[in-house]
Design a protein around this motif. Structure first.
Motif, mmCIF file in Angstrom:
data_model
loop_
_atom_site.group_PDB
_atom_site.id
_atom_site.type_symbol
_atom_site.label_atom_id
_atom_site.label_comp_id
_atom_site.label_asym_id
_atom_site.label_seq_id
_atom_site.Cartn_x
_atom_site.Cartn_y
_atom_site.Cartn_z
ATOM 1 N N SER A 59 -56.696 74.403 -45.313
ATOM 2 C CA SER A 59 -57.531 74.859 -43.873
ATOM 3 C C SER A 59 -57.190 76.369 -43.591
ATOM 4 C CB SER A 59 -56.586 74.011 -42.661
ATOM 5 O OG SER A 59 -56.207 72.769 -43.285
ATOM 6 N N GLY A 82 -46.596 73.566 -44.024
ATOM 7 C CA GLY A 82 -47.510 72.577 -43.458
ATOM 8 C C GLY A 82 -47.690 72.903 -42.097
ATOM 9 N N ALA A 127 -42.753 70.162 -43.309
ATOM 10 C CA ALA A 127 -43.643 69.395 -42.636
ATOM 11 C C ALA A 127 -45.098 69.259 -43.310
ATOM 12 C CB ALA A 127 -44.160 70.043 -41.273
ATOM 13 N N ILE A 128 -44.795 69.493 -44.670
ATOM 14 C CA ILE A 128 -46.161 69.162 -45.771
ATOM 15 C C ILE A 128 -46.007 67.731 -45.984
ATOM 16 C CG2 ILE A 128 -46.801 69.390 -48.073
ATOM 17 C CD1 ILE A 128 -45.767 72.359 -48.328
ATOM 18 N N GLY A 165 -46.574 64.113 -47.775
ATOM 19 C CA GLY A 165 -46.526 63.407 -49.173
ATOM 20 C C GLY A 165 -45.640 64.150 -50.059
ATOM 21 N N ILE A 171 -49.803 59.446 -42.402
ATOM 22 C CA ILE A 171 -48.760 58.690 -41.669
ATOM 23 C C ILE A 171 -49.323 57.841 -40.713
ATOM 24 C CG2 ILE A 171 -48.507 60.708 -40.226
ATOM 25 C CD1 ILE A 171 -45.530 59.670 -39.877
ATOM 26 N N THR A 223 -47.706 78.111 -43.808
ATOM 27 C CA THR A 223 -48.463 77.738 -45.162
ATOM 28 C C THR A 223 -49.564 76.425 -44.745
ATOM 29 O OG1 THR A 223 -47.273 75.620 -46.064
ATOM 30 C CG2 THR A 223 -46.016 77.981 -46.211
ATOM 31 N N ALA A 224 -50.305 76.225 -45.457
ATOM 32 C CA ALA A 224 -51.351 75.312 -45.721
ATOM 33 C C ALA A 224 -51.778 74.916 -46.900
ATOM 34 C CB ALA A 224 -52.424 75.697 -44.501
ATOM 35 N N ASN A 242 -40.837 65.755 -43.567
ATOM 36 C CA ASN A 242 -41.193 65.123 -44.739
ATOM 37 C C ASN A 242 -40.586 63.841 -45.265
ATOM 38 O OD1 ASN A 242 -41.201 65.011 -47.896
ATOM 39 N ND2 ASN A 242 -43.317 65.683 -47.666
ATOM 40 N N LYS A 243 -40.906 62.628 -45.078
ATOM 41 C CA LYS A 243 -39.774 61.871 -45.307
ATOM 42 C C LYS A 243 -40.127 61.317 -46.863
ATOM 43 C CE LYS A 243 -42.267 59.767 -42.145
ATOM 44 N NZ LYS A 243 -42.445 58.806 -40.927
HETATM 45 P P1 NAD Z 1 -50.918 66.489 -41.624
HETATM 46 O O1 NAD Z 1 -51.628 65.948 -42.602
HETATM 47 O O2 NAD Z 1 -51.292 66.358 -40.016
HETATM 48 O O3 NAD Z 1 -50.474 67.994 -42.075
HETATM 49 C C1 NAD Z 1 -50.065 68.107 -43.275
HETATM 50 C C2 NAD Z 1 -49.701 69.620 -43.418
HETATM 51 O O4 NAD Z 1 -49.352 69.631 -44.917
HETATM 52 C C3 NAD Z 1 -50.932 70.386 -43.530
HETATM 53 O O5 NAD Z 1 -50.547 71.773 -42.947
HETATM 54 C C4 NAD Z 1 -51.373 70.656 -44.583
HETATM 55 O O6 NAD Z 1 -52.289 71.870 -44.748
HETATM 56 C C5 NAD Z 1 -50.476 70.742 -45.668
HETATM 57 N N1 NAD Z 1 -50.548 69.931 -46.899
HETATM 58 C C6 NAD Z 1 -51.139 69.026 -47.175
HETATM 59 N N2 NAD Z 1 -51.027 68.718 -48.509
HETATM 60 C C7 NAD Z 1 -50.583 69.602 -49.144
HETATM 61 C C8 NAD Z 1 -50.296 70.387 -50.672
HETATM 62 N N3 NAD Z 1 -50.806 69.303 -51.604
HETATM 63 N N4 NAD Z 1 -49.658 71.431 -50.742
HETATM 64 C C9 NAD Z 1 -49.397 71.997 -49.802
HETATM 65 N N5 NAD Z 1 -49.553 71.906 -48.304
HETATM 66 C C10 NAD Z 1 -50.167 70.570 -48.101
HETATM 67 O O7 NAD Z 1 -49.285 65.692 -41.488
HETATM 68 P P2 NAD Z 1 -48.101 65.258 -40.593
HETATM 69 O O8 NAD Z 1 -49.002 64.257 -39.798
HETATM 70 O O9 NAD Z 1 -48.221 66.533 -39.596
HETATM 71 O O10 NAD Z 1 -47.014 64.919 -41.086
HETATM 72 C C11 NAD Z 1 -46.382 65.864 -42.075
HETATM 73 C C12 NAD Z 1 -45.004 65.140 -42.449
HETATM 74 O O11 NAD Z 1 -44.130 64.972 -41.412
HETATM 75 C C13 NAD Z 1 -45.251 63.803 -43.271
HETATM 76 O O12 NAD Z 1 -44.269 63.625 -44.371
HETATM 77 C C14 NAD Z 1 -45.175 62.676 -42.257
HETATM 78 O O13 NAD Z 1 -44.550 61.701 -42.925
HETATM 79 C C15 NAD Z 1 -44.037 63.356 -41.585
HETATM 80 N N6 NAD Z 1 -43.890 63.052 -39.916
HETATM 81 C C16 NAD Z 1 -44.924 63.148 -39.243
HETATM 82 C C17 NAD Z 1 -44.826 62.901 -37.818
HETATM 83 C C18 NAD Z 1 -45.984 63.093 -36.848
HETATM 84 O O14 NAD Z 1 -45.877 62.862 -35.824
HETATM 85 N N7 NAD Z 1 -47.209 63.689 -37.257
HETATM 86 C C19 NAD Z 1 -43.984 62.168 -37.544
HETATM 87 C C20 NAD Z 1 -42.668 62.077 -38.200
HETATM 88 C C21 NAD Z 1 -42.898 62.370 -39.653
#
Ligand code: NAD
Ligand code: MG
Length: 395
Positions: free
Chosen positions: A43, A13, A105-106, A108, A218, A39-40, A129-130
């Motif tokens: 994007s 992610g 950090a993917i 869902g 999130i 990985t993405a 990823n919680k």
């Molecule tokens: P985001 O939407 O910004 O990024 C998600 C990443 O996962 C991207 O690189 C996307 O390309 C990839 N992705 C999405 N769906 C996918 C799939 N089906 N298969 C493969 N890759 C996939 O999300 P984020 O805000 O960076 O959050 C990532 C995780 O971290 C989540 O579980 C979120 O709860 C957790 N988290 C985020 C934060 C934050 O500050 N953003 C804080 C704490 C926890």
């Protein structure tokens, strides 16, 4: 691995909010970290730019057509990054023998299998990823202890609690003199809004978080307080806590990232600017400390810290999550899946903001198989709950 050798990191992610912050920290320490894989989902342009900057051995996209595009673009640039596609490739770059550390950090449920692959392979797992722990906490924690993986929580609250607890903290809070965990919550953008105004919230309003810049899913979870509910479940698994041992404290400034309250009355907190590079750098360097590119907190500028109880009438998702954890078994799986579908429908303007919690409650009230006995049963229940949620939305 010796302290001085280069750690090879896979960032799952990498184009997301946490992924981008991770590459920012890694880029500050070329003497400590090199990138194995990025990985993405779709994007591809963003992933291309990251590949050119960080020169990974492997890059992964979801679709074969996107992967072919990236392969061509990298070839034209004269870069020898191997490009693969699909969920299986995510698991491969997570468990590859040359990898020391995996940032999960993917967003869902899609993040579960590669995070689990890293845990099973005994990596240093930086878990953002919680949803992985919410869906399969028992299986995940078992995999970690079986393989000897080092699990470091990246969610800022859990990272804070990790820092406030003794290094060895498994086996229940009481064993370590801890009475309670105080999980802080910003309260989200609608903390002070009336119920009537909350009913008409748009995706743009829900995604404009007051303190943190995050991905869309999130951000919506933070606005409904489902994020805090998922975090409560996550904390139960990470720290062997019961839902009763976790108190959610709304703290609008997001300066205290969470606390541990000990039997003797001491409360230990971790503070910092709301910047995910702090927990990310902690996870990357643990047990050492490295520069994260973040300024020291300016307490004179912060000036005051406020605290209040969460309002579970206007924000019912927190209570739904606590109840799902109390029930245990598949309830958190159903909660998480229904919520993912509901949030997606809200972002596509097919569902109102307050209908998110209602939909989750409706799916939870349907009869489902209760026991978590295998990963397959978790994935089957996840699919079932998504189907129920789709039916309720489209009927
Ligand atoms: P985001 O939407 O910004 O990024 C998600 C990443 O996962 C991207 O690189 C996307 O390309 C990839 N992705 C999405 N769906 C996918 C799939 N089906 N298969 C493969 N890759 C996939 O999300 P984020 O805000 O960076 O959050 C990532 C995780 O971290 C989540 O579980 C979120 O709860 C957790 N988290 C985020 C934060 C934050 O500050 N953003 C804080 C704490 C926890
Ligand atoms: Mg958090």
């Amino acid at each position: 691995m010796s302290q001085s050798s280069l750690q090879r990191v896979t960032v799952l992610g990498s184009t997301g909010s946490v992924g981008t912050s991770t590459l920012d920290v890694i880029g500050r320490h070329p003497d400590r970290y090199s990138v194995h894989a990025l990985t993405a989902h779709t994007s591809k342009e963003a992933l291309l730019a990251q590949c050119l900057a960080h020169r990974p051995a492997v890059a992964v996209l979801d679709g074969e057509a996107d992967a072919a595009w990236l392969r061509q673009a990298l070839k034209r640039a004269g870069q020898a990054t191997e490009v693969s596609a699909g969920p299986q490739a995510l698991c491969e770059v997570a468990r590859d023998a040359s990898v020391d550390c995996v940032m999960a950090a993917i967003v869902g449920a899609a993040g579960l299998l590669p995070a689990l692959a890293a845990a099973e392979a005994g990596k240093r797992v930086l878990l953002a990823n919680k949803e992985a722990l919410v869906m399969s906490g028992a299986l995940f924690m078992e995999a970690v202890s079986r393989s000897g993986a080092i699990l470091l929580p990246i969610d800022s609250e859990h990272n804070a609690i990790y820092q406030c607890l003794p290094a060895e903290h498994r086996g229940g809070l009481a064993k370590h003199g801890v009475r309670q965990l105080l999980l802080t919550a910003s309260g989200g953008p609608f903390r002070t809004w009336s119920q009537a105004d909350i009913n008409n919230v748009t995706p743009e309003q829900a995604c404009a978080h007051p303190n943190w810049s995050m991905g869309r899913k999130i951000s919506v979870d933070s606005a409904t307080l489902m994020n805090k509910g998922l975090e409560l479940i996550e904390a139960c698994w990470l720290f062997d806590a019961t839902p009763e041992q976790i108190q959610v404290v709304v703290h609008p400034q997001s300066v205290i990232h969470s606390m541990a309250a000990y039997q003797d009355g001491s409360v230990i907190a971790q503070l910092g600017n709301p910047d995910m590079r702090i927990p990310i750098a902690y996870g990357l360097a643990w047990p050492e400390r490295i520069d994260a590119g973040v300024e020291t907190l300016d307490l004179f500028q912060v000036a005051r810290l406020d605290f209040e109880a969460p309002d579970e009438i206007r924000f019912p998702c927190l209570g739904l999550a606590r109840e799902a954890m109390r029930q245990g078994g598949m309830a958190p799986v159903v909660l998480n899946a229904a919520n993912e579908v509901a949030v997606d429908a809200f972002l596509q303007r097919q569902l109102g903001f307050t209908a998110i919690g209602q939909l989750v409650a409706d799916v939870l009230s349907r009869p489902y198989q209760g026991q978590v006995d295998s990963l397959d049963s978790v994935l089957a229940t996840d699919q079932w709950a998504r189907q129920q949620a789709f039916e309720l939305i489209t009927r």
